[in-house]
Design a protein around this motif. Structure first.
Motif, PDB file in Angstrom:
ATOM      1  N   LYS A  15       0.683  -1.196   0.425  1.00  0.00           N
ATOM      2  CA  LYS A  15       0.009  -0.054  -0.167  1.00  0.00           C
ATOM      3  C   LYS A  15       0.946   1.695  -0.258  1.00  0.00           C
ATOM      4  N   TYR A  16      -0.092   1.941  -0.758  1.00  0.00           N
ATOM      5  CA  TYR A  16       0.773   3.594  -0.646  1.00  0.00           C
ATOM      6  C   TYR A  16       0.242   4.102   0.831  1.00  0.00           C
ATOM      7  N   TRP A  17       0.671   4.640   1.585  1.00  0.00           N
ATOM      8  CA  TRP A  17       0.220   5.315   2.736  1.00  0.00           C
ATOM      9  C   TRP A  17       0.782   6.148   3.204  1.00  0.00           C
ATOM     10  N   GLY A  18       1.052   7.487   2.886  1.00  0.00           N
ATOM     11  CA  GLY A  18       1.978   8.974   3.877  1.00  0.00           C
ATOM     12  C   GLY A  18       2.071   9.356   2.668  1.00  0.00           C
ATOM     13  N   LYS A  19       2.244  10.682   2.631  1.00  0.00           N
ATOM     14  CA  LYS A  19       3.602  11.490   1.936  1.00  0.00           C
ATOM     15  C   LYS A  19       4.275  11.969   1.863  1.00  0.00           C
ATOM     16  N   ARG A  20       5.256  12.203   1.249  1.00  0.00           N
ATOM     17  CA  ARG A  20       7.218  12.700   1.515  1.00  0.00           C
ATOM     18  C   ARG A  20       6.110  14.382   1.299  1.00  0.00           C
ATOM     19  N   ARG A  24       3.605  18.577  -3.879  1.00  0.00           N
ATOM     20  CA  ARG A  24       3.509  17.778  -5.114  1.00  0.00           C
ATOM     21  C   ARG A  24       2.963  16.591  -5.176  1.00  0.00           C
ATOM     22  N   ASN A  25       2.159  16.127  -3.986  1.00  0.00           N
ATOM     23  CA  ASN A  25       1.860  15.247  -3.525  1.00  0.00           C
ATOM     24  C   ASN A  25       2.291  13.396  -4.066  1.00  0.00           C
ATOM     25  N   LEU A  26       3.432  13.815  -3.856  1.00  0.00           N
ATOM     26  CA  LEU A  26       4.783  12.739  -3.588  1.00  0.00           C
ATOM     27  C   LEU A  26       4.254  11.473  -2.854  1.00  0.00           C
ATOM     28  N   PRO A  68     -12.220  21.782  -8.465  1.00  0.00           N
ATOM     29  CA  PRO A  68     -10.840  22.319  -8.552  1.00  0.00           C
ATOM     30  C   PRO A  68      -9.992  21.334  -8.472  1.00  0.00           C
ATOM     31  N   ARG A  69     -10.294  19.963  -8.130  1.00  0.00           N
ATOM     32  CA  ARG A  69      -8.915  18.718  -8.359  1.00  0.00           C
ATOM     33  C   ARG A  69      -8.645  18.038  -9.426  1.00  0.00           C
ATOM     34  N   VAL A  70      -9.691  18.292 -10.226  1.00  0.00           N
ATOM     35  CA  VAL A  70      -9.396  17.595 -11.551  1.00  0.00           C
ATOM     36  C   VAL A  70      -9.499  19.477 -11.993  1.00  0.00           C
ATOM     37  N   ALA A 133      -2.388  14.411  -8.470  1.00  0.00           N
ATOM     38  CA  ALA A 133      -4.141  14.585  -8.228  1.00  0.00           C
ATOM     39  C   ALA A 133      -4.625  13.714  -7.623  1.00  0.00           C
ATOM     40  N   SER A 134      -3.616  12.846  -7.942  1.00  0.00           N
ATOM     41  CA  SER A 134      -4.281  11.301  -6.521  1.00  0.00           C
ATOM     42  C   SER A 134      -3.224  10.745  -6.794  1.00  0.00           C
ATOM     43  N   GLY A 135      -2.879   9.912  -5.594  1.00  0.00           N
ATOM     44  CA  GLY A 135      -1.211   8.989  -5.676  1.00  0.00           C
ATOM     45  C   GLY A 135      -1.072   7.965  -6.312  1.00  0.00           C
ATOM     46  N   SER A 136      -2.624   7.342  -5.427  1.00  0.00           N
ATOM     47  CA  SER A 136      -2.471   5.427  -7.079  1.00  0.00           C
ATOM     48  C   SER A 136      -2.841   5.780  -7.745  1.00  0.00           C
ATOM     49  N   ALA A 137      -2.922   6.941  -8.526  1.00  0.00           N
ATOM     50  CA  ALA A 137      -4.107   6.924 -10.221  1.00  0.00           C
ATOM     51  C   ALA A 137      -2.702   7.624 -10.403  1.00  0.00           C
ATOM     52  N   ALA A 138      -1.744   6.847 -10.287  1.00  0.00           N
ATOM     53  CA  ALA A 138      -0.562   6.654 -11.529  1.00  0.00           C
ATOM     54  C   ALA A 138       0.076   5.386 -12.115  1.00  0.00           C
ATOM     55  N   ARG A 139      -0.677   4.200 -11.072  1.00  0.00           N
ATOM     56  CA  ARG A 139      -0.874   2.834 -11.430  1.00  0.00           C
ATOM     57  C   ARG A 139      -1.804   2.262 -12.493  1.00  0.00           C
ATOM     58  N   SER A 140      -2.961   3.697 -12.087  1.00  0.00           N
ATOM     59  CA  SER A 140      -3.911   3.273 -13.435  1.00  0.00           C
ATOM     60  C   SER A 140      -3.402   3.665 -14.547  1.00  0.00           C
ATOM     61  N   SER A 183     -11.137  11.513   3.453  1.00  0.00           N
ATOM     62  CA  SER A 183     -11.046  10.379   2.246  1.00  0.00           C
ATOM     63  C   SER A 183      -9.451   9.879   3.002  1.00  0.00           C
ATOM     64  N   SER A 184      -8.708   9.661   1.622  1.00  0.00           N
ATOM     65  CA  SER A 184      -7.010   8.961   2.775  1.00  0.00           C
ATOM     66  C   SER A 184      -6.629   9.672   2.099  1.00  0.00           C
ATOM     67  N   GLY A 185      -6.966  10.535   1.509  1.00  0.00           N
ATOM     68  CA  GLY A 185      -5.444  11.837   1.450  1.00  0.00           C
ATOM     69  C   GLY A 185      -4.987  12.222   3.123  1.00  0.00           C
ATOM     70  N   ASP A 186      -6.775  12.832   3.593  1.00  0.00           N
ATOM     71  CA  ASP A 186      -6.985  13.582   4.854  1.00  0.00           C
ATOM     72  C   ASP A 186      -6.659  12.580   5.406  1.00  0.00           C
TER      73      ASP A 186
HETATM   74  C1  DP6 Z   1      -5.385   2.654   0.828  1.00  0.00           C
HETATM   75  O1  DP6 Z   1      -4.221   7.964  -3.870  1.00  0.00           O
HETATM   76  O2  DP6 Z   1      -6.346   7.738  -2.616  1.00  0.00           O
HETATM   77  O3  DP6 Z   1      -5.928   3.017  -1.151  1.00  0.00           O
HETATM   78  O4  DP6 Z   1      -3.203  10.702  -3.001  1.00  0.00           O
HETATM   79  O5  DP6 Z   1      -4.271  11.829  -1.212  1.00  0.00           O
HETATM   80  O6  DP6 Z   1      -5.581  10.741  -3.229  1.00  0.00           O
HETATM   81  P1  DP6 Z   1      -4.461  10.368  -2.396  1.00  0.00           P
HETATM   82  O7  DP6 Z   1      -5.015   9.322  -1.621  1.00  0.00           O
HETATM   83  P2  DP6 Z   1      -5.568   8.083  -2.658  1.00  0.00           P
HETATM   84  O8  DP6 Z   1      -4.551   6.991  -1.432  1.00  0.00           O
HETATM   85  C2  DP6 Z   1      -4.799   5.515  -1.739  1.00  0.00           C
HETATM   86  C3  DP6 Z   1      -4.554   4.817  -0.153  1.00  0.00           C
HETATM   87  C4  DP6 Z   1      -4.803   3.229  -0.922  1.00  0.00           C
HETATM   88  C5  DP6 Z   1      -4.013   2.090  -0.333  1.00  0.00           C
HETATM   89  C6  DP6 Z   1      -3.093   2.293  -1.999  1.00  0.00           C
HETATM   90  O9  DP6 Z   1      -3.929   2.398  -2.828  1.00  0.00           O
HETATM   91  O10 DP6 Z   1      -1.731   1.872  -2.704  1.00  0.00           O
END
Ligand code: DP6
Length: 320
Positions: A15-20, A24-26, A68-70, A133-140, A183-186
């Motif tokens: 999982k992706y959990w946490g922003k550095r 820039r949403n890295l 706004p995010r779009v 815009a959304s960290g996990s979107a990069a993977r799609s 939201s997962s971001g918050d």
């Molecule tokens: C639990 O990609 O929704 O699904 O970058 O703030 O938009 P933002 O977060 P987001 O977080 C996904 C979190 C997760 C784990 C994952 O998909 O890796």
């Protein structure tokens, strides 16, 4: 100046959990995911000098709160000097319910927008724009089994296996289709600030990624199952120990986990993962799918079962 793109959500195993870098949403950690096949978002983007303001509709309804995010994402892909745009999105699964709808949406958005404004369609460049815009979107942007490296200054994303290389199946048990409470971001920003487990979560992520990468290379289902469940439960431990606690599960989520444990005890090749929502995703081999779907479908509180294989990265459907 109009294009249509489709993208599928992805389900993270590591999982992706946490922003550095919040601005820039890295991501603070690398991650690994499965891009799905039968769940999708279709996005039409039209830029025109005749349009007077940006306008977004999701499933036929104006969606000002998401605009706004779009808009920020469109500015990044098309540049701030761009014409205004209309953006129409259709999604065949519940939105904002922990099913990676934003991942599919932003992957489709960058693909359609870059084509509509005749900008680069390099997948990695688009993945970086979607990830901002959304960290996990990069993977799609990529299909099959995908790894996202958090990198030094920018993310890197690559497909570790194509959809047909290892025909895994995913059974999604929807236990509550409503919008998630936070939201997962918050929530991940809160975890970094308040969970005593956050630093060890980040420190151990590379080890889990190494194990998962080896499991994928060797097509070792048991090894992938063990590290994925461990990583998922670790992420939820970080969420639970945040202040205030972030708990996305409900009773049915736990009941589904017990069902998966019972199937594993019988020797079935299946494991679970859960994201920022109460839905459980079971990953299994094709020969176990019917049994897993039936078992999860019989759990009290499960509203819907969706099944899918692995699918391709975001694609352009039409370009006019
Ligand atoms: C639990 O990609 O929704 O699904 O970058 O703030 O938009 P933002 O977060 P987001 O977080 C996904 C979190 C997760 C784990 C994952 O998909 O890796």
């Amino acid at each position: 100046m109009r294009a249509i793109a489709q993208a599928q959500p992805n389900i993270a195993l590591i999982k992706y959990w946490g922003k550095r870098d919040i601005k820039r949403n890295l991501p603070a950690v690398g991650s690994m995911s499965l891009t799905l096949e039968s769940l999708w978002t279709k996005m039409t983007v039209r830029f025109s000098p005749e349009i007077e303001h940006d306008w977004l509709a999701v499933n036929g309804e104006t969606a000002d709160e998401m605009l706004p995010r779009v808009v920020r994402c469109l500015d990044q892909v098309a540049g701030k000097q761009r014409h205004f745009a209309t953006i129409e999105s259709y999604c065949n699964f519940p939105i904002a319910a922990g099913l990676a709808s934003s991942a599919a949406a932003f992957a489709a958005l960058v693909t359609a927008a870059s084509s509509a404004c005749r900008k680069s369609s390099d997948r990695l460049i688009l993945a970086r724009a979607a990830g901002a815009a959304s960290g996990s979107a990069a993977r799609s942007l990529f299909g099959g089994i995908v790894e996202l490296e958090s990198g030094d200054d920018e993310i890197n994303v690559l497909a570790l296996a194509e959809p047909d290389d290892w025909p895994l199946r995913v059974v999604v048990a929807v236990t509550a289709g409503g919008t998630k409470p936070v939201s997962s971001g918050d929530a991940m920003i809160l975890s970094e600030k308040t969970s005593p487990f956050y630093s060890s979560w980040v420190a151990n992520q590379e080890d889990d990624l190494d194990v998962a990468r080896c499991a994928v290379q060797a097509r070792n289902f048991e090894q992938l199952a063990a590290v994925s469940e461990h990583n998922c439960l670790k992420m939820h431990s970080v969420m639970w120990t945040s202040r205030p606690p972030v708990v996305y599960w409900n009773k049915a989520t736990l009941a589904c986990m017990e069902t998966i444990r019972a199937l594993q005890d019988e020797g079935q090749a299946v494991f679970f993962t859960i994201d920022a929502g109460p839905q459980l995703k079971a990953i299994c081999l094709p020969e176990n799918e019917a049994l897993v779907a039936a078992a999860l479908g019989a759990v009290d509180g499960v509203e819907t079962i969706m099944t899918t294989g692995l699918g391709p990265g975001a694609q352009l459907l039409d370009d006019a």
